[in-house]
Scaffold this motif. Structure first.
Motif, PDB file in Angstrom:
ATOM      1  N   VAL A 240       9.316   8.297 -17.679  1.00 17.74           N
ATOM      2  CA  VAL A 240       7.963   8.456 -17.146  1.00 17.74           C
ATOM      3  C   VAL A 240       7.039   7.375 -17.707  1.00 17.74           C
ATOM      4  N   ALA A 241       7.164   7.105 -19.014  1.00 20.00           N
ATOM      5  CA  ALA A 241       6.317   6.081 -19.641  1.00 20.00           C
ATOM      6  C   ALA A 241       6.558   4.709 -19.022  1.00 20.00           C
ATOM      7  N   VAL A 242       7.830   4.362 -18.803  1.00 19.62           N
ATOM      8  CA  VAL A 242       8.153   3.073 -18.198  1.00 19.62           C
ATOM      9  C   VAL A 242       7.585   2.997 -16.776  1.00 19.62           C
ATOM     10  N   GLN A 243       7.710   4.091 -16.033  1.00 20.49           N
ATOM     11  CA  GLN A 243       7.197   4.098 -14.663  1.00 20.49           C
ATOM     12  C   GLN A 243       5.682   3.879 -14.639  1.00 20.49           C
ATOM     13  N   MET A 244       4.961   4.542 -15.539  1.00 20.79           N
ATOM     14  CA  MET A 244       3.501   4.459 -15.529  1.00 20.79           C
ATOM     15  C   MET A 244       2.976   3.157 -16.133  1.00 20.79           C
ATOM     16  N   VAL A 245       3.678   2.638 -17.134  1.00 20.39           N
ATOM     17  CA  VAL A 245       3.185   1.454 -17.827  1.00 20.39           C
ATOM     18  C   VAL A 245       3.670   0.172 -17.164  1.00 20.39           C
ATOM     19  N   ALA A 246       4.941   0.138 -16.743  1.00 16.14           N
ATOM     20  CA  ALA A 246       5.525  -1.096 -16.220  1.00 16.14           C
ATOM     21  C   ALA A 246       5.629  -1.104 -14.696  1.00 16.14           C
ATOM     22  N   VAL A 247       6.116  -0.009 -14.111  1.00 20.04           N
ATOM     23  CA  VAL A 247       6.365   0.011 -12.672  1.00 20.04           C
ATOM     24  C   VAL A 247       5.069   0.136 -11.878  1.00 20.04           C
ATOM     25  N   ARG A 248       4.128   0.908 -12.391  1.00 18.35           N
ATOM     26  CA  ARG A 248       2.890   1.132 -11.644  1.00 18.35           C
ATOM     27  C   ARG A 248       2.124  -0.163 -11.359  1.00 18.35           C
ATOM     28  N   PRO A 249       1.927  -1.051 -12.323  1.00 20.22           N
ATOM     29  CA  PRO A 249       1.280  -2.340 -11.987  1.00 20.22           C
ATOM     30  C   PRO A 249       2.054  -3.155 -10.965  1.00 20.22           C
ATOM     31  N   VAL A 250       3.386  -3.085 -11.055  1.00 18.56           N
ATOM     32  CA  VAL A 250       4.206  -3.803 -10.087  1.00 18.56           C
ATOM     33  C   VAL A 250       3.977  -3.267  -8.677  1.00 18.56           C
ATOM     34  N   MET A 251       3.928  -1.931  -8.547  1.00 17.09           N
ATOM     35  CA  MET A 251       3.714  -1.337  -7.228  1.00 17.09           C
ATOM     36  C   MET A 251       2.300  -1.626  -6.709  1.00 17.09           C
ATOM     37  N   THR A 252       1.343  -1.736  -7.612  1.00 18.62           N
ATOM     38  CA  THR A 252      -0.007  -2.114  -7.188  1.00 18.62           C
ATOM     39  C   THR A 252       0.003  -3.531  -6.602  1.00 18.62           C
ATOM     40  N   TRP A 253       0.736  -4.427  -7.250  1.00 12.68           N
ATOM     41  CA  TRP A 253       0.868  -5.796  -6.748  1.00 12.68           C
ATOM     42  C   TRP A 253       1.608  -5.807  -5.410  1.00 12.68           C
ATOM     43  N   VAL A 254       2.669  -5.006  -5.304  1.00 12.86           N
ATOM     44  CA  VAL A 254       3.433  -4.925  -4.058  1.00 12.86           C
ATOM     45  C   VAL A 254       2.543  -4.424  -2.924  1.00 12.86           C
ATOM     46  N   ALA A 255       1.736  -3.406  -3.207  1.00 17.98           N
ATOM     47  CA  ALA A 255       0.860  -2.854  -2.169  1.00 17.98           C
ATOM     48  C   ALA A 255      -0.149  -3.892  -1.689  1.00 17.98           C
ATOM     49  N   ARG A 256      -0.702  -4.666  -2.602  1.00 12.41           N
ATOM     50  CA  ARG A 256      -1.656  -5.713  -2.215  1.00 12.41           C
ATOM     51  C   ARG A 256      -0.982  -6.776  -1.356  1.00 12.41           C
ATOM     52  N   ARG A 257       0.227  -7.175  -1.755  1.00 13.23           N
ATOM     53  CA  ARG A 257       0.930  -8.191  -0.970  1.00 13.23           C
ATOM     54  C   ARG A 257       1.268  -7.662   0.425  1.00 13.23           C
ATOM     55  N   ALA A 258       1.703  -6.409   0.495  1.00 13.05           N
ATOM     56  CA  ALA A 258       2.065  -5.827   1.787  1.00 13.05           C
ATOM     57  C   ALA A 258       0.856  -5.733   2.707  1.00 13.05           C
ATOM     58  N   GLU A 259      -0.295  -5.350   2.162  1.00  8.19           N
ATOM     59  CA  GLU A 259      -1.495  -5.242   2.979  1.00  8.19           C
ATOM     60  C   GLU A 259      -1.987  -6.608   3.437  1.00  8.19           C
ATOM     61  N   SER A 260      -1.828  -7.614   2.581  1.00  6.73           N
ATOM     62  CA  SER A 260      -2.272  -8.958   2.955  1.00  6.73           C
ATOM     63  C   SER A 260      -1.394  -9.572   4.031  1.00  6.73           C
ATOM     64  N   GLU A 261      -0.112  -9.177   4.058  1.00 11.44           N
ATOM     65  CA  GLU A 261       0.810  -9.737   5.047  1.00 11.44           C
ATOM     66  C   GLU A 261       0.805  -8.962   6.360  1.00 11.44           C
ATOM     67  N   GLY A 262       0.210  -7.785   6.368  1.00 10.97           N
ATOM     68  CA  GLY A 262       0.099  -7.014   7.608  1.00 10.97           C
ATOM     69  C   GLY A 262       1.463  -6.631   8.157  1.00 10.97           C
ATOM     70  N   GLY A 263       1.732  -7.073   9.394  1.00 11.12           N
ATOM     71  CA  GLY A 263       2.977  -6.712  10.056  1.00 11.12           C
ATOM     72  C   GLY A 263       4.213  -7.356   9.465  1.00 11.12           C
TER      73      GLY A 263
END
Length: 851
Positions: A240-263
């Protein structure tokens, strides 16, 4: 008999080569899935009048497929659910379960849980601790009373029983609240906040139970070291600690990239789905069930923005519609109600149900009352928090899989979950009946003999308007219309705007996510961070910007409901907010053509939304305006306040037309709106005088194909006087505001041709007409026309149905409680010598008495 899994073949060679498809894995799985889906959908349809969530039908369907009912037939069980197919069915169902728990984690916003306040936290804590303690007490009774229940060790058995009685199914509760229209009420918000915290606590307790059950070997022997459970818990905490500390920032970055690329974001979608599988693998590797990893990974995905919504759209239908029913079927195959034998076993079932209900309801009730909630609301909240469902079934299946729960204990707890969820809806409907105070006076714009500005019934010197929207595409036209109604700085009364985003309640939890992002009805949030997150809804975002720049107070809201009951939400909000005018988008929207020679594109949102408009027009507590959008406000690069618009009002007479003129009078006060009122006067049609037309009620005719008119008897002379007063008031305003207002009188032989000529000449951006429920002779002659959209009245329907009309159309209906009943009619033509009655539905004529 042991099954050699390696001997099982995937597909057959077909019946023509002597193979039975049911003896092969894949065709058998297809047959099982088909049977499960058909049975589940049939039960869901049967339980729909009882307003039960779909999970009830799926649990019952799973039990019916198992040894409790159909499984008593050995031939059925051997052919459709043989023992060798069980691992295959459970594997496919587990994949669906894995992604479902990812969706649950995706719905839960940890920040909103932390912001839920002390009251929700205290209620949730009491709703967990007391039933958990009661579950431990019941566990001692079951271990002594049920043969074989004492085989597992005390630790895992007590924890599993405590979790089983204390859990609240967050997704099922959200569905029930939405069905009962409580999701955006204070009671619903408290229940959702407490259930969210309860959900997180339940998964932590479940991880503890699974870790403890890891020390129990097959057959219940404790041959493993107790330190194993400690290592499992420590590894789980590290995960859980790894997911919240390490994975969560990565998923935030992934979400931003996905939204910027649209389709072009498919790679990020695939990466996220892979993350679900990898997380599930790691928690299974640790010794905690794989679904825990998927749930935690779902928590790491950012809830703001479009990425989470896209994920839900991509996977939810397949998971909820196909794979989860298979999980219910596999659970039903393990549930044997026949194992509950004798009065003693049924008494234990009653004890478990009573303890579960009492623990959850009493614990919630006591703390809720202590926190200041009303007694009735506290009881209803306790009943809501007692909702079980799928999450409960997951806990029980893990307990059965880990040999902590035997067959009879498992069956008792499944029936307990089924019963507590089943009674939730009827119990809350019986307990919680919020009182609504109706308006004593009709709320509308035009009041005969009054020069005061239009206001709500409460007497406030402001015009309250409720604008409804299906989605972001309705926003430009609504914004342009509201800006026109606002009247500018010279307006006689300020405008207060309520915006209601209409969201269809489907079987998809994405509807629940949308309403949880919407604002609470009519009340602004004090937390700036929460306000920013809630405004992500594109409809609310558009009107928020308008409210900040347009000097109009805006309150965005959301209504999530099934289409057959959507009108209840709309009318309820209109009544609660005391609005004078309710604006509805027409179910058809026409986009402007891109090129000079191209044909405009007409979008139809569906017949269901048309039915919503029809019901609102019948039951609204205020005046209603239906906007037929043909690009009104579309494609402009400047703010609506800076755009000059030409508006015309077609006046024939009657209350609806007077309401349209009153609305136009307010538009005149806007410096950039030019309003022209055309009063139509009857003329000779060739050499023949117009015949007198009388409309007689004909209730046997269909109101879906014919126009309906008011059944009230009107004083025609008084109506003419009121028409003259309304027009005289507008003429005076036109003299004062010569730059923005104009009044003309026109004679018309053919009313439809005259009206359509105005709509086609591209001079006016918006044409405003009354619905015409009390028609003059000119409009009454149109009652026999074939109606495409009868809810708009004869004039509005003619403008909305004609493809050549380029102006947007606003059809206005004045609210009148006394004259609200409408019916299809028969026409009576009277030339002074004889009268001919025409029944439009049947097209037949017959002589009537001379008049």
């Amino acid at each position: 008999m042991a099954v050699n899994i390696t001997a099982i073949r995937t597909s057959s060679n077909g019946v023509w080569q002597g193979d039975n498809p049911l003896h092969f894995a894949f065709p058998l799985l297809i047959g099982q899935a088909t049977l499960v889906l058909l049975l589940g959908r049939s039960l869901s349809y049967l339980l729909k009048p009882l307003r039960q969530p779909k999970v009830i039908a799926e649990i019952v369907g799973g039990i019916l497929l198992g040894p409790s009912a159909l499984g008593r037939n050995e031939n059925y069980l051997h052919n459709l659910f043989p023992s060798w197919s069980t691992p295959i069915l459970e594997t496919v169902a587990s994949i669906g379960l894995l992604f479902f728990l990812f969706l649950v984690g995706l719905e839960l916003d940890l920040r909103s849980i932390l912001r839920s306040g002390r009251r929700a936290l205290a209620i949730s804590g009491a709703g967990i601790s007391l039933p958990f303690a009661c579950g431990i007490g019941v566990a001692f009774v079951l271990r002594r009373s049920i043969p074989g229940a004492d085989e597992p060790s005390y630790g895992p058995f007590l924890v599993f029983m405590g979790v089983s009685l204390s859990i609240t199914a967050f997704p099922v509760l959200a569905r029930i609240l939405a069905e009962l229209k409580l999701l955006t009420t204070p009671l619903g918000e408290t229940a959702m906040a407490a259930a969210a915290f309860n959900d997180v606590a339940a998964w932590v307790l479940l991880a503890l139970a699974v870790a403890l059950s890891g020390t129990t070997g097959r057959g219940g022997s404790d041959h493993r070291s107790p330190l194993v459970s400690v290592w499992v818990l420590l590894c789980g905490a590290a995960f859980v600690a790894v997911q919240m500390v390490a994975v969560r920032p990565v998923m935030t970055w992934v979400a931003r990239r996905a939204e910027s690329e649209g389709g072009e974001s498919e790679v990020w979608m695939a990466l996220t789905l892979t993350g679900v599988l990898v997380s599930g693998f790691f928690t299974d590797f640790i010794g905690i069930h794989s679904i825990f990893g998927a749930f935690v990974f779902g928590l790491t995905v950012p809830k703001d923005g479009e990425f989470a919504g896209r994920l839900i759209e991509r996977i939810e239908d397949f998971v909820s519609g196909l794979l989860l029913p298979l999980y219910f079927a596999s659970s039903g195959l393990k549930t044997n109600v026949a194992s509950i034998k004798g009065g003693k076993s049924w008494a234990l079932l009653a004890l478990v149900i009573a303890t579960a209900c009492a623990g959850k309801i009493v614990g919630t009730f006591v703390v809720a009352v202590a926190c200041g909630m009303a007694t009735r609301d506290a009881v209803a909240l306790g009943v809501l928090m007692n909702t079980k469902g799928l999450v409960e079934l997951i806990v029980l299946n893990i307990g059965r899989e880990r040999k902590v729960l035997n067959e009879e204990t498992f069956a008792i707890l499944v029936l307990m979950a089924l019963f507590t969820t089943f009674i939730t809806t009827p119990a809350v409907m019986a307990i919680y009946k919020p009182a609504r105070v109706g308006a004593p006076d009709p709320r509308r714009l035009y009041r005969s003999g009054s020069s005061s500005p239009p206001s709500s019934a409460s007497g406030a010197k402001e015009l309250r308007v409720l604008a409804c929207a299906h989605g972001p595409r309705d926003a430009p036209a609504l914004l342009a219309l509201v800006e026109a109604i606002r009247g500018g700085p010279r307006a006689s009364s300020p405008l207060k705007l309520y915006v209601l985003h209409l969201v269809e309640l489907t079987e998809r939890s994405s509807s629940i996510v949308m309403v949880r992002r919407a604002r609470r009805n009519g009340l602004p949030f004090l937390n700036p961070l929460l306000r920013r997150n809630q405004s992500r809804d594109p409809v609310a975002l558009a009107f928020d910007a308008y409210g900040q720049l347009g000097r109009v107070r805006v309150r965005p809201m959301a209504a999530v409901s099934a289409l057959p009951t959507m009108h209840e939400d709309v009318c309820s909000v209109a009544e609660d907010k005391r609005v004078a005018l309710l604006i509805l988008p027409f179910h058809k929207r026409q986009r402007r053509a891109d090129d000079a020679g191209s044909v405009p594109v007409v979008e139809n949102v569906g017949h269901g939304w048309r039915s919503v408009n029809q019901r609102v027009l019948r039951e609204s507590p205020c005046s209603v305006a239906v906007l037929v959008d043909r690009g009104f406000g579309e494609g402009e690069q400047v703010w609506p306040a800076d755009v000059a618009r030409l508006v015309c009002v077609l006046f024939f007479g009657g209350p609806d037309d007077r309401e349209a003129v009153e609305l136009a009078s307010r538009m005149v006060e806007h410096p950039n709106i030019r309003v022209t009122v055309f009063r139509f006067i009857s003329s000779k049609n060739g050499d023949e005088e117009r015949k007198n037309v009388t409309l007689r009620p004909s209730p046997l005719n269909s109101d879906e194909k014919r126009y309906t008119f008011s059944t009230a008897v009107m004083d025609r002379e008084q109506e003419k006087e009121r028409d003259e007063l309304a027009l005289e008031a507008f003429r005076r305003k036109a003299e004062e505001e010569a730059a923005t207002a104009k009044y003309e009188e026109r004679t018309a032989g053919n009313v439809i041709e005259a009206v359509l000529a105005i709509g086609k000449n591209k001079e006016y951006d918006l044409v405003v007409v009354g619905k015409g429920r009390f028609p003059t002779s000119m409009v009454a002659e149109l009652a026999g026309r074939p109606a495409e959209h009868p809810e708009l009245g004869p004039i509005g329907d003619a403008l909305a149905s004609c493809q050549g009309v380029v102006s947007s159309v606003l059809v206005v209906q004045q609210h009148d409680v006394v004259h609200s009943e409408e019916t299809p009619v028969s026409m009576v033509f009277d030339d002074g010598h004889s009268a001919v009655a025409v029944d439009m539905e049947r097209g037949s004529n017959h002589k009537a008495g001379s008049g």
